[in-house]
Design an enzyme around this catalytic site. Structure first.
Site, PDB file in Angstrom:
ATOM      1  N   LEU A 178       0.821  -1.213   0.000  1.00 31.12           N
ATOM      2  CA  LEU A 178       0.000   0.000   0.000  1.00 31.12           C
ATOM      3  C   LEU A 178       0.850   1.255   0.000  1.00 31.12           C
ATOM      4  CD1 LEU A 178      -0.464   1.554   2.996  1.00 31.12           C
ATOM      5  CD2 LEU A 178      -1.548  -0.598   3.472  1.00 31.12           C
ATOM      6  N   HIS A 179       0.272   2.305  -0.549  1.00 30.10           N
ATOM      7  CA  HIS A 179       0.951   3.596  -0.649  1.00 30.10           C
ATOM      8  C   HIS A 179      -0.104   4.676  -0.859  1.00 30.10           C
ATOM      9  CE1 HIS A 179       0.762   1.656  -4.596  1.00 30.10           C
ATOM     10  NE2 HIS A 179       0.669   2.868  -5.146  1.00 30.10           N
ATOM     11  N   THR A 180       0.194   5.855  -0.355  1.00 34.57           N
ATOM     12  CA  THR A 180      -0.705   6.997  -0.494  1.00 34.57           C
ATOM     13  C   THR A 180      -0.126   7.957  -1.524  1.00 34.57           C
ATOM     14  OG1 THR A 180      -1.402   6.806   1.817  1.00 34.57           O
ATOM     15  CG2 THR A 180      -1.823   8.904   0.715  1.00 34.57           C
TER      16      THR A 180
END
Length: 176
Positions: free
Chosen positions: A119-121
């Site tokens: 995951l990454h924003t």
């Protein structure tokens, strides 16, 4: 087929690392923050410039922990990740002076994430008028600044924040 000349991308294509591994796990292990486009690091996350940006300054805040599931982050990692998103927005505001920003996550392959298992924003600066005729008439997005210049702007802006350590121009700012 449309073609775009992008010679700076060869560095990414020829980079060292496990081609079957996770780029988001490999990049922070390298001893080359500037080359890897890592602008800042905190205890549980790092800020990486996107190599295929929607706009200049398109960054991603990525936890070190390899997981594609947001609930897998413990409270400490979750808070650290959110604080680094906050600091990234502040660095983008100071370093690039946009009119606004988009932030968000693509969780899972069907949500459009190209790397669905880590995951990454995304943090994408926006300017009034940054959507123009080019995408409409030629299906082409124009990025008006080189990634190296954007790196310098954001590195300097992170360095100006409180409670950080600047190990030099080729290393990521350490958020303490």
């Amino acid at each position: 087929m449309d073609q775009m000349f992008a010679p700076w991308r060869i560095e990414w294509v020829e980079r060292d690392g496990d081609p079957d591994g996770c780029a988001f796990c490999d990049l922070p292990e390298r001893d080359a923050d500037r080359e890897s486009r890592i602008v800042a690091r905190s205890e549980h996350a790092f800020c990486l410039l996107n190599n295929a940006p929607y706009n200049p300054g398109h960054a991603m805040v990525i936890p070190y922990r390899h997981t594609g599931s947001y609930p897998d982050l413990d409270d400490e990692a979750l808070l650290d990740h959110s604080r680094l998103v906050q600091r990234t927005l502040a660095a983008i505001d100071e370093g690039l002076d946009p009119d606004g920003a988009n932030t968000g996550m693509n969780l899972g392959d069907s949500a459009g994430g190209s790397i669905g298992d880590h995951l990454h924003t995304h943090v994408v600066p926006r300017w009034a008028g940054d959507t123009n005729f080019m995408p409409v008439v030629s299906d082409t997005k124009v990025i008006v600044e080189a990634i190296e210049d954007t790196y310098d702007h954001l590195h300097d802006a992170f360095a100006d924040q409180d409670d950080v350590r600047d190990p030099g121009p080729d290393e990521a700012i350490v958020v303490e």
